[in-house]
Scaffold this active site. Structure first.
Site, PDB file in Angstrom:
ATOM      1  N   SER A 132      -2.221  -0.823   4.024  1.00 48.47           N
ATOM      2  CA  SER A 132      -1.894  -0.367   5.369  1.00 48.47           C
ATOM      3  C   SER A 132      -2.780  -1.023   6.421  1.00 48.47           C
ATOM      4  CB  SER A 132      -2.037   1.154   5.401  1.00 48.47           C
ATOM      5  OG  SER A 132      -2.536   1.600   6.627  1.00 48.47           O
ATOM      6  N   LYS A 133      -2.133  -1.561   7.436  1.00 46.16           N
ATOM      7  CA  LYS A 133      -2.867  -2.200   8.522  1.00 46.16           C
ATOM      8  C   LYS A 133      -3.753  -1.194   9.234  1.00 46.16           C
ATOM      9  CE  LYS A 133      -1.837  -4.087  13.115  1.00 46.16           C
ATOM     10  NZ  LYS A 133      -2.784  -5.165  13.362  1.00 46.16           N
ATOM     11  N   SER A 134      -3.227   0.041   9.412  1.00 44.81           N
ATOM     12  CA  SER A 134      -4.011   1.009  10.165  1.00 44.81           C
ATOM     13  C   SER A 134      -5.228   1.487   9.372  1.00 44.81           C
ATOM     14  CB  SER A 134      -3.144   2.192  10.598  1.00 44.81           C
ATOM     15  OG  SER A 134      -2.624   2.826   9.461  1.00 44.81           O
ATOM     16  N   GLN A 135      -5.253   1.231   8.065  1.00 38.79           N
ATOM     17  CA  GLN A 135      -6.442   1.553   7.271  1.00 38.79           C
ATOM     18  C   GLN A 135      -7.398   0.358   7.211  1.00 38.79           C
ATOM     19  OE1 GLN A 135      -7.482   4.365   6.074  1.00 38.79           O
ATOM     20  NE2 GLN A 135      -5.660   5.615   6.395  1.00 38.79           N
ATOM     21  N   GLY A 136      -7.022  -0.706   7.914  1.00 32.42           N
ATOM     22  CA  GLY A 136      -7.909  -1.861   7.971  1.00 32.42           C
ATOM     23  C   GLY A 136      -7.576  -2.954   6.964  1.00 32.42           C
TER      24      GLY A 136
END
Ligand code: GLU
Length: 513
Positions: free
Chosen positions: A285-289
């Protein structure tokens, strides 16, 4: 039957690695079977629209080498290929379902829906629309439509029986219709939901094989009810297992990391007594980095290495070989090799692939690719990039490492004299001092400043001095580089620095001893 596959991204502004893999497999399957690969942009969620995001999709696919036969930018017989431009196509199909009783108009207000939802929550049940508007008479519906009341069109799911379909990976999937919600097919803004558009588009575009993430698996029985309602043959479904990662987890709302705890629930501490973040298995996940495709390219991963690695993340070739060009993948990819369990993205493994790919580059290509990275640290007018590239190619894993590997050439780093100590080389600061004093006049006397001349002059002097090679070469390299690890040895570095800078550094280092 001609195989027709599609990649149907929503324009989010970046290429998620999971999506890149879906695009790749979908493309490879079409190529392997001599079929067509179609690009369709799914942008009916206008609220989530990101400007320029469609271009990101085109650019990513182009960079990846995944070329589509039909799509918004190349055209084709089933256009338009952007859902928001197909607006007028969906409503007649929805009306057809209303006619046949498989769908109905719904005028429920947000307030009523919220209240029903709240009630379901209170009872601890999952919200399901209660078919309230299904009981409206034809006349009443017409009257309200004529009056311009806002409406949606919902799928009329049977209240009993089963809905099912067969999936190439997951096998026979079956659900009780009673558990399914009467999903909205056409929204109040007149646009279709994904639930409806995917069925209409896949059918009208003649898609024979639908490959997509398994998050759509639970909804697929519902889509099949739509195919049945229309009397259409559904495509072959291939739901791909997710791309996971072992990584930290951050609460999106609070921004706080999940921390590691031991069996008793106490925080796990590192050697400095600081609490450690938990490592969990979760979806990439992008939002998890986690990196996107663009992030990896920006970090200096080679496209060929990314593609090769992503292809193997969930698909196993038949033989032992792990290295495939896109062309080779087009000739070998098969559904039988697709994994039935989730795959884990491992950046270290990708980096290993990348290093292999870098090693296999023709030297001219490596020089070309490395130049912009070297130029971040060094002035190309002052340094021999070609020679540097020769020294660096075998030790580069990712291009973004290059500036940090060569910046010592631009500026002499501070270093501790203990760096001169090396047991195997039988040297230490004291030996270093003697060695550097011995070698200084030799370097001063070198005529043409070439690696060969430097080598010959210094080696002759070492032999004469009775010192061991390492006792001179190790200190010399430290004295002019300030680093224990450098691309190339003392002569290469002296050559790259040039006569003046080498002597300046040597003198300064000697002064410190
Ligand atoms: N637009 C969907 C997505 O980006 C595609 C789903 C599908 O392939 O049917 O996830």
């Amino acid at each position: 039957m001609e195989v027709r596959t599609r990649f149907a991204p929503s324009p989010t502004g970046f290429m998620h690695l999971g999506n890149l893999r879906t695009a790749l497999y979908t493309y490879l399957f079409a190529r392997r079977n001599g079929g067509k690969f179609i690009l369709r942009i799914e942008d009916t969620d206008q609220e989530r629209e990101v400007p320029g995001a469609v271009d990101v999709i085109y650019n990513s696919l182009r960079t990846a080498g995944i070329s589509h036969d039909e799509g918004p930018d190349v055209g084709g017989p089933c256009g338009p290929y952007i859902q928001s431009q197909r607006k007028d196509i969906y409503l007649p199909y929805a009306k057809q379902l209303v006619e046949s009783g498989h769908a109905y108009y719904c005028f429920c207000t947000k307030e009523r829906l919220d209240a029903t939802r709240a009630e379901a929550e209170k009872k601890g049940e999952a919200f399901k629309y209660d078919k309230h508007c299904l009981s409206l008479s034809k006349e009443e519906v017409q009257r309200r439509l004529d009056a311009g009341e806002p409406y949606v069109i919902r799928q009329n799911i049977p209240t009993e029986g089963k809905a099912s379909f067969d999936d190439a990976i997951y096998g026979h999937v079956e659900v009780e219709c009673a558990t399914l919600d009467d999903n909205v097919l056409i929204k109040a803004d007149g646009l279709p939901t994904y639930n409806f558009a995917n069925v209409i588009d896949d059918h009208t575009m003649g898609i024979t094989h639908v490959m997509r993430g398994n998050e759509y698996l639970p909804s697929a029985p519902k889509y099949n009810l739509l195919y049945e309602a229309f009397g259409w043959t559904p495509p072959i479904y291939i739901h791909l297992t997710p791309v996971m990662v072992e990584g930290t987890y951050r609460n999106k709302k609070t921004g706080e990391y999940l921390m590691a705890t031991d069996e008793d629930g106490n925080p796990v501490l590192d050697e400095n007594g600081q609490p450690v973040k938990a490592i969990v298995k979760r979806k990439l996940s992008k939002s998890q980095g986690d990196p996107t495709y663009e992030d990896l390219l920006g970090e200096g991963y080679l496209n060929e290495a990314i593609i090769n690695y992503m292809a193997l993340l969930g698909w196993s070739p038949r033989g032992e070989n792990e290295f495939f060009t896109l062309k080779e993948l087009e000739e070998t990819f098969d559904l039988e090799g697709l994994s039935k369990s989730p795959s884990f993205f491992d950046k270290a493994k990708l980096t290993w692939f990348n290093a292999e790919y870098i090693r296999r580059l023709p030297p001219e290509q490596f020089l070309e690719d490395a130049t912009p990275w070297l130029a971040k640290a060094l002035d190309p007018a002052k340094f021999d990039f070609k020679r540097l590239a020769e020294l660096l190619q075998a030790r580069t894993e990712v291009f973004s490492q290059l500036p940090g590997m060569v910046d010592f050439l631009a500026e002499m780093p501070d270093f501790n004299s203990e760096l001169y100590t090396h047991k195997k080389m039988k040297t230490n600061p004291e030996v270093a001092k003697a060695a550097l004093e011995m070698v200084r006049p030799v370097l001063e006397g070198v005529g043409e400043w070439t690696e060969t001349a430097l080598h010959d002059a210094v080696m002759a002097a070492v032999a004469e001095s009775g010192m061991k090679n390492g006792q001179v070469l190790w200190p010399l390299r430290i004295a002019i580089s300030g680093k224990a690890n450098t691309p190339g040895g003392a002569f290469e570095i002296a050559y790259l620095l040039g006569r003046d800078e080498t002597m300046r550094r040597l003198n300064a280092s000697l002064a410190k001893l």
